[in-house]
Design a protein around this motif. Structure first.
Motif, PDB file in Angstrom:
ATOM      1  N   ASN A  80       1.303   5.374  -3.785  1.00  0.00           N
ATOM      2  CA  ASN A  80       0.211   4.803  -2.997  1.00  0.00           C
ATOM      3  C   ASN A  80      -1.110   5.071  -3.701  1.00  0.00           C
ATOM      4  N   GLY A  81      -1.659   4.030  -4.233  1.00  0.00           N
ATOM      5  CA  GLY A  81      -2.943   4.147  -4.929  1.00  0.00           C
ATOM      6  C   GLY A  81      -4.074   3.765  -3.991  1.00  0.00           C
ATOM      7  N   GLU A  82      -5.137   3.317  -4.594  1.00  0.00           N
ATOM      8  CA  GLU A  82      -6.287   2.911  -3.794  1.00  0.00           C
ATOM      9  C   GLU A  82      -5.976   1.618  -3.059  1.00  0.00           C
ATOM     10  N   GLU A  83      -6.585   1.439  -1.915  1.00  0.00           N
ATOM     11  CA  GLU A  83      -6.419   0.226  -1.131  1.00  0.00           C
ATOM     12  C   GLU A  83      -7.168  -0.910  -1.808  1.00  0.00           C
TER      13      GLU A  83
END
Length: 157
Positions: A80-83
Motif C-alpha cells: 500500500n503506497g500513497e493514495e
C-alpha cells in the motif's frame, strides 16, 4: 466439452506412478482460468529452461519466488503506497499467484527483474547414477569350461 476422467482404476493397478497420475488428475480438473500475469516458457538448451513473466509495476520486494519439492510458486503482493487518484488505470496491480509443476531434478538457477519482466532460469540436473552409461565390452576373455557329463546308455540284456 470437457469430461472428467476417473483415474482410480489406474491407482489400484499401478505402483510408483502416483505422481504422474496425480498430475493427470489435477490437469483434468476444471479450474477458473486466470491468465494474468502473462508468461512465456522457453527451452534454451537441452536441459535449461526460462520462464519470463510480465510483472510491470511490481518491484523486487513485492515479488516472491518459492520452490516446494516439484512446485514453483511465483507470487506478487502490491504494498500500500500513497493514495493516487487515477483518471485511467490500465496497468494491473492486483496480487497474483502463479504455480508451475516442475519435473523431477529441475532446479531453479536464478531469477531477475528487468524492464517489467521477471525471468526465472531453471536447469534439469540428472544425478550421475541416473544418467545413461556405456558398458565396456571386453574381448578375448577365457570363459569357464563347463564340465562335460556323459549320460550312461541303457545296457541291453
Amino acid at each position: 466439452m470437457r469430461t472428467n476422467l476417473d483415474f482410480s482404476p489406474l491407482f489400484r493397478s499401478s505402483i510408483g506412478f502416483d505422481r504422474m497420475l496425480n498430475a493427470l488428475e489435477a490437469a483434468s480438473r476444471t479450474e477458473m482460468v486466470d491468465n494474468w500475469p502473462s508468461y512465456d516458457i522457453v527451452k534454451t538448451t537441452e536441459d535449461d529452461y526460462r520462464i519470463a513473466m510480465d510483472v510491470a509495476g511490481f518491484s523486487p520486494d513485492e515479488l516472491t519466488i518459492t520452490q516446494e519439492q516439484n512446485m514453483l510458486l511465483v507470487s506478487g503482493q502490491k504494498t500500500n503506497g500513497e493514495e493516487v487518484h487515477y483518471l485511467h488505470r490500465g496497468i494491473a496491480s492486483r496480487s497474483f499467484q502463479r504455480r508451475f509443476e516442475l519435473a523431477d531434478h529441475v532446479k531453479i538457477v536464478g531469477a531477475g527483474l528487468a524492464n517489467g519482466l521477471l525471468t526465472v532460469d531453471l536447469k534439469r540436473e540428472i544425478p550421475e547414477e541416473m544418467k545413461p552409461r556405456e558398458i565396456e565390452i571386453k574381448t578375448n576373455i577365457a570363459l569357464p569350461k563347463a564340465e562335460s557329463r556323459q549320460i550312461e546308455a541303457e545296457k541291453a540284456a
